[in-house]
Design a protein around this motif. Structure first.
Motif, PDB file in Angstrom:
ATOM      1  N   SER A  76      13.068   3.517   3.926  1.00 46.32           N
ATOM      2  CA  SER A  76      12.204   3.551   2.741  1.00 46.32           C
ATOM      3  C   SER A  76      11.452   2.238   2.663  1.00 46.32           C
ATOM      4  O   SER A  76      12.037   1.198   2.342  1.00 46.32           O
ATOM      5  CB  SER A  76      13.029   3.759   1.467  1.00 46.32           C
ATOM      6  N   ALA A  77      10.161   2.277   2.935  1.00 43.36           N
ATOM      7  CA  ALA A  77       9.374   1.043   2.931  1.00 43.36           C
ATOM      8  C   ALA A  77       9.345   0.401   1.551  1.00 43.36           C
ATOM      9  O   ALA A  77       9.473  -0.821   1.426  1.00 43.36           O
ATOM     10  CB  ALA A  77       7.949   1.343   3.404  1.00 43.36           C
ATOM     11  N   SER A  78       9.197   1.199   0.492  1.00 44.72           N
ATOM     12  CA  SER A  78       9.063   0.615  -0.848  1.00 44.72           C
ATOM     13  C   SER A  78      10.343  -0.083  -1.283  1.00 44.72           C
ATOM     14  O   SER A  78      10.289  -1.153  -1.909  1.00 44.72           O
ATOM     15  CB  SER A  78       8.657   1.688  -1.866  1.00 44.72           C
ATOM     16  N   CYS A  79      11.498   0.478  -0.974  1.00 46.82           N
ATOM     17  CA  CYS A  79      12.764  -0.164  -1.340  1.00 46.82           C
ATOM     18  C   CYS A  79      12.973  -1.438  -0.532  1.00 46.82           C
ATOM     19  O   CYS A  79      13.441  -2.451  -1.067  1.00 46.82           O
ATOM     20  CB  CYS A  79      13.927   0.794  -1.125  1.00 46.82           C
ATOM     21  N   ALA A  80      12.651  -1.393   0.757  1.00 47.48           N
ATOM     22  CA  ALA A  80      12.769  -2.588   1.591  1.00 47.48           C
ATOM     23  C   ALA A  80      11.883  -3.700   1.044  1.00 47.48           C
ATOM     24  O   ALA A  80      12.292  -4.871   0.990  1.00 47.48           O
ATOM     25  CB  ALA A  80      12.400  -2.261   3.038  1.00 47.48           C
ATOM     26  N   ILE A 104      16.392  -7.628   5.512  1.00 45.15           N
ATOM     27  CA  ILE A 104      16.127  -6.199   5.336  1.00 45.15           C
ATOM     28  C   ILE A 104      14.854  -5.770   6.057  1.00 45.15           C
ATOM     29  O   ILE A 104      13.848  -6.480   6.068  1.00 45.15           O
ATOM     30  CB  ILE A 104      16.069  -5.817   3.847  1.00 45.15           C
ATOM     31  N   TYR A 105      14.933  -4.592   6.669  1.00 46.09           N
ATOM     32  CA  TYR A 105      13.814  -4.013   7.408  1.00 46.09           C
ATOM     33  C   TYR A 105      13.686  -2.535   7.068  1.00 46.09           C
ATOM     34  O   TYR A 105      14.694  -1.842   6.894  1.00 46.09           O
ATOM     35  CB  TYR A 105      14.038  -4.127   8.925  1.00 46.09           C
ATOM     36  N   ASP A 106      12.466  -2.058   7.003  1.00 43.09           N
ATOM     37  CA  ASP A 106      12.245  -0.617   7.027  1.00 43.09           C
ATOM     38  C   ASP A 106      12.720  -0.093   8.372  1.00 43.09           C
ATOM     39  O   ASP A 106      12.678  -0.800   9.389  1.00 43.09           O
ATOM     40  CB  ASP A 106      10.761  -0.315   6.842  1.00 43.09           C
ATOM     41  N   PHE A 107      13.163   1.158   8.408  1.00 41.21           N
ATOM     42  CA  PHE A 107      13.731   1.729   9.630  1.00 41.21           C
ATOM     43  C   PHE A 107      12.764   1.633  10.814  1.00 41.21           C
ATOM     44  O   PHE A 107      13.138   1.193  11.904  1.00 41.21           O
ATOM     45  CB  PHE A 107      14.114   3.194   9.388  1.00 41.21           C
ATOM     46  N   CYS A 108      11.517   2.032  10.595  1.00 36.94           N
ATOM     47  CA  CYS A 108      10.531   1.992  11.681  1.00 36.94           C
ATOM     48  C   CYS A 108      10.235   0.553  12.101  1.00 36.94           C
ATOM     49  O   CYS A 108      10.076   0.264  13.299  1.00 36.94           O
ATOM     50  CB  CYS A 108       9.247   2.693  11.260  1.00 36.94           C
ATOM     51  N   GLU A 109      10.151  -0.331  11.140  1.00 32.71           N
ATOM     52  CA  GLU A 109       9.935  -1.747  11.422  1.00 32.71           C
ATOM     53  C   GLU A 109      11.064  -2.297  12.293  1.00 32.71           C
ATOM     54  O   GLU A 109      10.824  -3.048  13.255  1.00 32.71           O
ATOM     55  CB  GLU A 109       9.866  -2.495  10.093  1.00 32.71           C
ATOM     56  N   PHE A 110      12.300  -1.908  11.982  1.00 27.18           N
ATOM     57  CA  PHE A 110      13.460  -2.387  12.744  1.00 27.18           C
ATOM     58  C   PHE A 110      13.421  -1.875  14.175  1.00 27.18           C
ATOM     59  O   PHE A 110      13.638  -2.636  15.123  1.00 27.18           O
ATOM     60  CB  PHE A 110      14.746  -1.928  12.045  1.00 27.18           C
ATOM     61  N   GLY A 136       4.182   0.347   2.781  1.00 28.56           N
ATOM     62  CA  GLY A 136       4.368   0.195   4.220  1.00 28.56           C
ATOM     63  C   GLY A 136       3.214  -0.522   4.889  1.00 28.56           C
ATOM     64  O   GLY A 136       3.406  -1.376   5.760  1.00 28.56           O
ATOM     65  N   VAL A 137       1.997  -0.187   4.469  1.00 27.25           N
ATOM     66  CA  VAL A 137       0.803  -0.778   5.094  1.00 27.25           C
ATOM     67  C   VAL A 137       0.586  -2.210   4.638  1.00 27.25           C
ATOM     68  O   VAL A 137       0.447  -3.130   5.453  1.00 27.25           O
ATOM     69  CB  VAL A 137      -0.456   0.068   4.780  1.00 27.25           C
ATOM     70  N   ARG A 138       0.581  -2.417   3.333  1.00 23.47           N
ATOM     71  CA  ARG A 138       0.093  -3.705   2.813  1.00 23.47           C
ATOM     72  C   ARG A 138       1.187  -4.721   2.521  1.00 23.47           C
ATOM     73  O   ARG A 138       0.893  -5.899   2.346  1.00 23.47           O
ATOM     74  CB  ARG A 138      -0.773  -3.446   1.577  1.00 23.47           C
ATOM     75  N   GLU A 139       2.432  -4.297   2.513  1.00 19.92           N
ATOM     76  CA  GLU A 139       3.534  -5.235   2.292  1.00 19.92           C
ATOM     77  C   GLU A 139       4.345  -5.462   3.572  1.00 19.92           C
ATOM     78  O   GLU A 139       4.702  -6.593   3.884  1.00 19.92           O
ATOM     79  CB  GLU A 139       4.455  -4.718   1.182  1.00 19.92           C
ATOM     80  N   LEU A 140       4.639  -4.379   4.300  1.00 19.64           N
ATOM     81  CA  LEU A 140       5.451  -4.512   5.511  1.00 19.64           C
ATOM     82  C   LEU A 140       4.617  -4.495   6.791  1.00 19.64           C
ATOM     83  O   LEU A 140       5.143  -4.718   7.874  1.00 19.64           O
ATOM     84  CB  LEU A 140       6.494  -3.387   5.578  1.00 19.64           C
ATOM     85  N   HIS A 141       3.338  -4.181   6.675  1.00 20.03           N
ATOM     86  CA  HIS A 141       2.434  -4.181   7.823  1.00 20.03           C
ATOM     87  C   HIS A 141       2.898  -3.202   8.914  1.00 20.03           C
ATOM     88  O   HIS A 141       2.853  -3.513  10.102  1.00 20.03           O
ATOM     89  CB  HIS A 141       2.290  -5.595   8.395  1.00 20.03           C
ATOM     90  N   LEU A 142       3.326  -2.011   8.463  1.00 21.28           N
ATOM     91  CA  LEU A 142       3.674  -0.967   9.424  1.00 21.28           C
ATOM     92  C   LEU A 142       2.437  -0.446  10.142  1.00 21.28           C
ATOM     93  O   LEU A 142       2.537   0.121  11.229  1.00 21.28           O
ATOM     94  CB  LEU A 142       4.392   0.188   8.722  1.00 21.28           C
ATOM     95  N   SER A 143       1.280  -0.618   9.527  1.00 23.47           N
ATOM     96  CA  SER A 143       0.018  -0.313  10.194  1.00 23.47           C
ATOM     97  C   SER A 143      -1.043  -1.243   9.630  1.00 23.47           C
ATOM     98  O   SER A 143      -0.830  -1.893   8.604  1.00 23.47           O
ATOM     99  CB  SER A 143      -0.390   1.155   9.986  1.00 23.47           C
ATOM    100  N   SER A 144      -2.162  -1.295  10.311  1.00 28.30           N
ATOM    101  CA  SER A 144      -3.253  -2.152   9.847  1.00 28.30           C
ATOM    102  C   SER A 144      -3.903  -1.536   8.612  1.00 28.30           C
ATOM    103  O   SER A 144      -4.028  -0.322   8.498  1.00 28.30           O
ATOM    104  CB  SER A 144      -4.296  -2.309  10.956  1.00 28.30           C
ATOM    105  N   ALA A 145      -4.274  -2.375   7.672  1.00 29.20           N
ATOM    106  CA  ALA A 145      -4.970  -1.905   6.476  1.00 29.20           C
ATOM    107  C   ALA A 145      -6.442  -1.690   6.800  1.00 29.20           C
ATOM    108  O   ALA A 145      -7.090  -2.539   7.405  1.00 29.20           O
ATOM    109  CB  ALA A 145      -4.815  -2.929   5.348  1.00 29.20           C
ATOM    110  N   SER A 146      -6.990  -0.560   6.384  1.00 28.55           N
ATOM    111  CA  SER A 146      -8.351  -0.185   6.776  1.00 28.55           C
ATOM    112  C   SER A 146      -9.409  -1.123   6.196  1.00 28.55           C
ATOM    113  O   SER A 146     -10.516  -1.208   6.717  1.00 28.55           O
ATOM    114  CB  SER A 146      -8.641   1.261   6.358  1.00 28.55           C
ATOM    115  N   GLU A 147      -9.061  -1.817   5.106  1.00 24.14           N
ATOM    116  CA  GLU A 147     -10.057  -2.717   4.514  1.00 24.14           C
ATOM    117  C   GLU A 147     -10.155  -4.058   5.241  1.00 24.14           C
ATOM    118  O   GLU A 147     -11.045  -4.864   4.940  1.00 24.14           O
ATOM    119  CB  GLU A 147      -9.734  -2.959   3.030  1.00 24.14           C
ATOM    120  N   LEU A 148      -9.276  -4.300   6.194  1.00 19.92           N
ATOM    121  CA  LEU A 148      -9.303  -5.557   6.937  1.00 19.92           C
ATOM    122  C   LEU A 148     -10.039  -5.378   8.262  1.00 19.92           C
ATOM    123  O   LEU A 148      -9.904  -4.346   8.933  1.00 19.92           O
ATOM    124  CB  LEU A 148      -7.871  -6.048   7.215  1.00 19.92           C
TER     125      LEU A 148
END
Length: 246
Positions: A76-80, A104-110, A136-148
């Motif tokens: 869970s990205a938000s809980c992490a 702590i890590y999100d599962f995919c991040e880990f 997930g995108v803007r706090e954990l950087h699981l993917s690039s944010a489209s506005e950047l």
């Protein structure tokens, strides 16, 4: 490597298979996994509703249970994010130096950043559309944010590409919010529903059979839209796909 597995309350309630899938996959990858039985909510709902002090006892309980582990993993990205970004400040109010926020890590991040997996065991011969959650995108950087203005990347997509048979798709407006937002969906239900409808429409336009992602809350919100409107698309947490076949 010893890992404490944190399964947030709402994940167990919405996708009860996720915890089992997470445990099986970590075990398959050679990780020593433990599931502290007395774990509770991380406290994010209370804090987001304006009752931050009510989250402090939960942060203290979390700290007590998970301090001994080298890593803490949550599907869970938000809980992490809540543990990572808010626990140090909450626990400081009680004169305690937080020990878990840096573990702590999100599962995919880990899987992507720590274990650096290059092979996954299962097969999932289906088309899936990836939902990129705001946390997930803007706090954990699981993917690039489209506005950047940076090169495009997606850790979730990288992992899904290692599952045999899966066809990975992404919707237009790839990281636009689905409208859930926790308290936002309570305080602005009409806007929240409209955003959810738009997001589901974009996911379905890919031709996917399933919508997947790392945040069960987003999937729950969109599944509510689909159930009410009887739309022909299914939902599955990304951990379940990554652990398919175990």
């Amino acid at each position: 490597m010893k890992v404490g597995l944190f399964i947030p309350c709402y994940v167990n309630a919405i996708f009860p298979e996720v915890g089992v899938a997470a445990y099986k996959l970590l075990d398959h990858l050679g990780v020593e996994v433990d599931y502290p039985i007395d774990q509770t909510c991380c406290g994010q709902p209370m804090a987001n509703a304006g009752f931050e002090n009510e989250a402090i006892p939960l942060a203290q309980q979390f700290e007590k249970l998970f301090d001994k582990y080298e890593y803490i993993v949550a599907p869970s990205a938000s809980c992490a994010v809540f543990v990572k970004e808010n626990y140090p400040r909450l626990l400081e109010k009680e004169g305690h130096l937080c020990q878990t926020s840096g573990k702590i890590y999100d599962f995919c991040e880990f899987l992507h950043d720590v274990l650096k997996v290059n092979k996954l065991p299962g097969k999932f011969p289906h088309k899936v559309s990836v939902h990129n959650s705001c946390h997930g995108v803007r706090e954990l950087h699981l993917s690039s944010a489209s506005e950047l203005n940076i090169p495009r990347y997606s850790k979730i997509r990288d992992l899904l590409d290692k599952v045999e048979g899966v066809e990975v798709l992404e919707p237009q407006k790839v990281d636009e919010c689905c409208g859930f937002g926790g308290m936002f969906s309570i305080e602005e239900p009409s806007v929240s529903v409209c955003m959810g409808q738009d997001k589901v429409k974009n996911h379905m336009a890919t031709g996917a059979e399933y919508i997947t992602g790392a945040d069960s809350s987003c999937l729950m919100h969109m599944q509510g839209v689909v159930n009410r409107e009887k739309l022909p698309v299914k939902f599955i947490h990304v951990v379940q796909i990554l652990a398919a076949g175990l």
